[in-house]
Design an enzyme around this catalytic site. Sequence first.
Site: not given
Ligand SMILES: NC(=O)c1ccc[n+]([C@@H]2O[C@H](COP(=O)([O-])OP(=O)(O)OC[C@H]3O[C@@H](n4cnc5c(N)ncnc54)[C@H](O)[C@@H]3O)[C@@H](O)[C@H]2O)c1
Length: 365
Positions: A121, A143, A185, A227, A237, A241, A245, A248, A252, A264
């Site tokens: 929890r 999030k 982003e 942010k 949100e 907030r 989006n 987005h 998506h 993404h």
């Molecule tokens: N929680 C939120 O508010 C929020 C906001 C925007 C996006 N997201 C989510 O984030 C995700 C995308 O995140 P992302 O783009 O970071 O993707 P990811 O976590 O898959 O990382 C992208 C790639 O980079 C590699 N990687 C990570 N750090 C590295 C480094 N320092 N050196 C070399 N390679 C590295 C990873 O292994 C992966 O292959 C999506 O699922 C999206 O929905 C969440």
Amino acid sequence: MKKIEINIPGKEYPVYIGINIFDSLDKIIRSKKLFRNLFLVIDRNVMSLHREDIKRFTSNFSGKVAVHEFASSEAEKNFISLSKLVDDLIVKGFGRDTIIIAVGGGITGDIAGFAAATYMRGVKFIQVPTTLLAAVDSSIGGKTGINSGDTKNIVGAIYQPEFVLIDTEFLKTLPEEEIICGVGEIVKYAFLIDPKFFLTCKNYLPKLLKTDSAIVSKIIDTCISFKGDVVAEDEKENGLRKILNLGHTFAHAVEIEQNFRIKHGQAVIIGLVCALDLSKRIGLLDDKLFSEYLKLPLMLKDKILIRKFDAARIYEIMKRDKKGRDHKIKFVLLQDVGHVAVDVEVSESDVTQSIQQGLNYFIQQ
Ligand SMILES: NC(=O)c1ccc[n+]([C@@H]2O[C@H](COP(=O)([O-])OP(=O)(O)OC[C@H]3O[C@@H](n4cnc5c(N)ncnc54)[C@H](O)[C@@H]3O)[C@@H](O)[C@H]2O)c1
């Protein structure tokens, strides 16, 4: 090391930004008098590229540490990976006095954060983002979540970390494709913040793509502060907030329709172009500003290519998006830089035409 405070009522926390500050993790945990039972959820690529730094931290840490490696991809951001993570916590004997630390990109942060929100929890959580996208966006705001079937982030929780530590040294090993995702982003923030930041992003885009430390730190700082203020005002949100989006709803759906062949952050760039087109199409954004604004996301056009797409299917996927109520799609659209309209309802034909027009820019010839 710079410190930015995120002032969410009842859950204030700092974000530390600097070069080579990963070694300070232990000191910060100590200074905050947090538990000394750490469960690190680490992206497998980060582990192999930064093994020495991680090992130095785990072997010098005086409490209990376990490392759970995670092969991050959208396909793995699911219940099965979450279940493996939770089983590992149980098998290794982690209780309520655990801190889960996510070391990786947005996917690692989202799944580890959701595990922290729900394991027993709720246990404490720390974010160490290692992608540009996670540093400028996903590690802030709380999030967390996973995908189910082909619906993105459909199961999740809002759960704030104890702190976020951004060591820009991690970003040096990012492949170009991942830098572009982070820039996606950042371009969103360029539209949301103000004309000065918009110009900074436009002028410094080439340096940003080369992860120039000074520029990257400055831009991360501006995006996070913005942010943080938005989330502090509307954590759940219900109103403000929603502006985060921008682009987005399209993004998506495009990611899913393209079977995750584009990432993404790349989809966000396409989504922003569609949102600009729709804003102009319904008369919210004037033609002159539209042409000027379009130049920024299109600077990345050659780096995001798609072969073909089905605009009607993208529209159907959007209808299913969790932000839509009663199957009505609500859009965040742009009036001018710094001014957006939320909850805008638009006809199916306008949306489909904007999908068609927006994605056409990225079609591989
Ligand atoms: N929680 C939120 O508010 C929020 C906001 C925007 C996006 N997201 C989510 O984030 C995700 C995308 O995140 P992302 O783009 O970071 O993707 P990811 O976590 O898959 O990382 C992208 C790639 O980079 C590699 N990687 C990570 N750090 C590295 C480094 N320092 N050196 C070399 N390679 C590295 C990873 O292994 C992966 O292959 C999506 O699922 C999206 O929905 C969440």
